[in-house]
Design a protein around this motif. Structure first.
Motif, PDB file in Angstrom:
ATOM      1  N   SER A  67       0.812  -1.221   0.000  1.00  0.00           N
ATOM      2  CA  SER A  67       0.000   0.000   0.000  1.00  0.00           C
ATOM      3  C   SER A  67       0.840   1.264   0.000  1.00  0.00           C
ATOM      4  CB  SER A  67      -0.951   0.005   1.203  1.00  0.00           C
ATOM      5  OG  SER A  67      -0.223   0.024   2.424  1.00  0.00           O
ATOM      6  N   ILE A  68       2.103   1.162   0.403  1.00  0.00           N
ATOM      7  CA  ILE A  68       2.933   2.370   0.453  1.00  0.00           C
ATOM      8  C   ILE A  68       3.036   3.016  -0.931  1.00  0.00           C
ATOM      9  CG2 ILE A  68       5.168   1.201   0.122  1.00  0.00           C
ATOM     10  CD1 ILE A  68       6.276   3.174   2.279  1.00  0.00           C
ATOM     11  N   PHE A  69       2.906   2.218  -1.994  1.00  0.00           N
ATOM     12  CA  PHE A  69       2.986   2.795  -3.339  1.00  0.00           C
ATOM     13  C   PHE A  69       1.735   3.585  -3.713  1.00  0.00           C
ATOM     14  CE2 PHE A  69       6.211  -0.565  -3.518  1.00  0.00           C
ATOM     15  CZ  PHE A  69       7.293   0.204  -3.910  1.00  0.00           C
ATOM     16  N   ASN A  70       0.718   3.552  -2.842  1.00  0.00           N
ATOM     17  CA  ASN A  70      -0.449   4.408  -3.059  1.00  0.00           C
ATOM     18  C   ASN A  70      -0.116   5.890  -2.900  1.00  0.00           C
ATOM     19  OD1 ASN A  70      -2.006   2.190  -3.532  1.00  0.00           O
ATOM     20  ND2 ASN A  70      -2.910   2.117  -1.491  1.00  0.00           N
ATOM     21  N   VAL A  71       1.098   6.221  -2.421  1.00  0.00           N
ATOM     22  CA  VAL A  71       1.489   7.636  -2.435  1.00  0.00           C
ATOM     23  C   VAL A  71       1.494   8.150  -3.868  1.00  0.00           C
ATOM     24  CG1 VAL A  71       2.810   7.639  -0.289  1.00  0.00           C
ATOM     25  CG2 VAL A  71       3.980   7.101  -2.438  1.00  0.00           C
TER      26      VAL A  71
ATOM     27  N   HIS B  38       8.665   9.157   6.636  1.00  0.00           N
ATOM     28  CA  HIS B  38       9.196   8.656   7.909  1.00  0.00           C
ATOM     29  C   HIS B  38       9.676   7.214   7.821  1.00  0.00           C
ATOM     30  CE1 HIS B  38       8.050  11.957  10.770  1.00  0.00           C
ATOM     31  NE2 HIS B  38       7.460  12.336   9.662  1.00  0.00           N
ATOM     32  N   VAL B  39       9.129   6.437   6.887  1.00  0.00           N
ATOM     33  CA  VAL B  39       9.474   5.010   6.849  1.00  0.00           C
ATOM     34  C   VAL B  39      10.268   4.590   5.610  1.00  0.00           C
ATOM     35  CG1 VAL B  39       7.501   4.384   8.293  1.00  0.00           C
ATOM     36  CG2 VAL B  39       7.287   4.266   5.791  1.00  0.00           C
ATOM     37  N   ALA B  40      10.218   5.372   4.523  1.00  0.00           N
ATOM     38  CA  ALA B  40      10.885   4.917   3.296  1.00  0.00           C
ATOM     39  C   ALA B  40      12.398   4.826   3.477  1.00  0.00           C
ATOM     40  CB  ALA B  40      10.541   5.829   2.118  1.00  0.00           C
ATOM     41  N   GLY B  41      12.968   5.628   4.370  1.00  0.00           N
ATOM     42  CA  GLY B  41      14.404   5.567   4.621  1.00  0.00           C
ATOM     43  C   GLY B  41      14.862   4.207   5.118  1.00  0.00           C
ATOM     44  N   LEU B  42      13.952   3.450   5.731  1.00  0.00           N
ATOM     45  CA  LEU B  42      14.307   2.096   6.172  1.00  0.00           C
ATOM     46  C   LEU B  42      14.809   1.257   5.002  1.00  0.00           C
ATOM     47  CD1 LEU B  42      11.275   1.302   8.525  1.00  0.00           C
ATOM     48  CD2 LEU B  42      13.644   1.725   9.240  1.00  0.00           C
ATOM     49  N   ALA B  65       2.330  -5.082   6.818  1.00  0.00           N
ATOM     50  CA  ALA B  65       1.411  -5.236   5.686  1.00  0.00           C
ATOM     51  C   ALA B  65       2.076  -4.907   4.352  1.00  0.00           C
ATOM     52  CB  ALA B  65       0.184  -4.345   5.885  1.00  0.00           C
ATOM     53  N   ASN B  66       3.245  -4.302   4.393  1.00  0.00           N
ATOM     54  CA  ASN B  66       3.963  -3.943   3.165  1.00  0.00           C
ATOM     55  C   ASN B  66       5.208  -4.823   3.059  1.00  0.00           C
ATOM     56  OD1 ASN B  66       3.029  -1.218   1.632  1.00  0.00           O
ATOM     57  ND2 ASN B  66       2.347  -1.201   3.764  1.00  0.00           N
ATOM     58  N   SER B  67       5.131  -5.848   2.208  1.00  0.00           N
ATOM     59  CA  SER B  67       6.198  -6.853   2.171  1.00  0.00           C
ATOM     60  C   SER B  67       7.543  -6.263   1.781  1.00  0.00           C
ATOM     61  CB  SER B  67       5.827  -7.982   1.203  1.00  0.00           C
ATOM     62  OG  SER B  67       5.707  -7.492  -0.123  1.00  0.00           O
ATOM     63  N   ILE B  68       7.544  -5.089   1.165  1.00  0.00           N
ATOM     64  CA  ILE B  68       8.822  -4.515   0.743  1.00  0.00           C
ATOM     65  C   ILE B  68       9.745  -4.294   1.937  1.00  0.00           C
ATOM     66  CG2 ILE B  68       8.071  -2.086   0.803  1.00  0.00           C
ATOM     67  CD1 ILE B  68       9.707  -1.722  -1.830  1.00  0.00           C
TER      68      ILE B  68
END
Lengths: 210, 210
Positions: A67-71, B38-42, B65-68
């Motif tokens: 879902s993060i790609f929903n940005v 806040h989280v993409a830097g991970l 919930a985001n397998s990436i």
């Protein structure tokens, strides 16, 4: 995730001097696999500029499942299937031809690391079915093409034939020797385990493509 | 996603001269919300270095919930709950105390943009229940604390009381005036719609915290 620096270093990827605030000349993105170093940069293209994403059904399914790609609002950033073995005109979000055509073809590869089943670390995650693709890129009015194959586990007869007359090939250079990460003490995996053919050696990509 | 440049600009975040290849002095990451910035830097901390992630149950559920985010192997990068209203010693992946303690508290905020329901654009996505938190950070041996509140929709009586005697507050500076994105022609959303209190004005954060 390096796309921020890539844009900062590449004037062609930056807004033109006379362009509106927060615009971008990036009109489409073609993904060759779902590995994090191929898709995480999308998260840096999230300031509501329209562009189109092209990828295989497998890669699009992975974007959909995260879902993060929903940005990237689908209303602004359409996601389009890149069909195998077909020359496709790459269009921007509004459907205008960018002048670039891409033909994709599956190559021996591997599913993305984060899609591997952790419970089965020794399972075979290799894939020939479109999890990893190569592309042949042709610009409007140009007679030659560029092959771009950033991840490839081996060069089989099909791929060798395809590349026989290529004018330019950009090929997986992840490892020079298969065990270099182990030798350097920075990891336990070989290039082969990661789905990457080593460049050097009798069986390496340099010899195979020479 | 800017963490690559932040590390490049900050010697304290870089491997020490005598440290092993591919090591990092980053021993833990505390997340205050699940927004992409806040989280993409991970995803840039994925080269198999151990560190610990601390976050609320809501934010951890979003990572799950985001397998990436599986590029961060849970065996190397444990994910730990940051309980509300409790002073917690932040430990590294192996459980060694880093010397930093963090107390978290919910603040008026909003769920992450990519978790909003697209079908209900006018719905109220505000949240007081831990989707957005502030933290009070204390270093070993220091008498003072720093409050870090990067996203906050309003300053209510509870928050005002909490910050009354604060020596240092780092507070949401996303917008200076509520409608600045609209005025600049770069977006349709107000700060309030994005869960961010404007800095200026009678109702702004500067006045409220003065």
């Amino acid at each position: 995730p390096d796309i921020r620096q890539q844009i900062a270093q590449t004037p062609e990827l930056q807004p033109a001097q006379d362009a509106p605030l927060r615009s971008t000349p990036i009109r489409a993105v073609v993904l060759t696999n779902a590995d994090v170093d191929h898709v995480a940069g999308l998260l840096s293209l999230r300031e509501r500029q329209p562009f189109a994403i092209y990828a295989t059904t497998q890669v699009l399914a992975t974007l959909e499942a995260n879902s993060i790609f929903n940005v990237l609002d689908p209303a602004l950033v359409p996601r389009r299937i890149l069909p195998p073995a077909e020359e496709l005109a790459i269009c921007d979000a509004d459907g205008h031809d960018t002048g670039v055509t891409v033909e994709s073809f599956p190559v021996p590869g591997k599913i993305a690391l984060y899609l591997e089943e952790r419970s089965r670390p020794e399972a075979n995650f290799s894939s020939d079915a479109g999890d990893t693709i190569g592309v042949r890129i042709t610009g409007a009015g140009s007679r030659g093409s560029v092959f771009y194959i950033p991840g490839c586990a081996r060069i089989d007869a099909t791929l060798r034939t395809r590349l026989a007359d290529a004018a330019c090939v950009l090929f997986d250079g992840t490892v020079y020797t298969d065990d270099e990460m182990i030798a350097a003490g920075v990891g336990q995996k070989t290039g082969a385990r990661m789905g990457h053919l080593a460049m050097s050696g009798d069986a390496g990509s340099i010899a195979a493509l020479a």
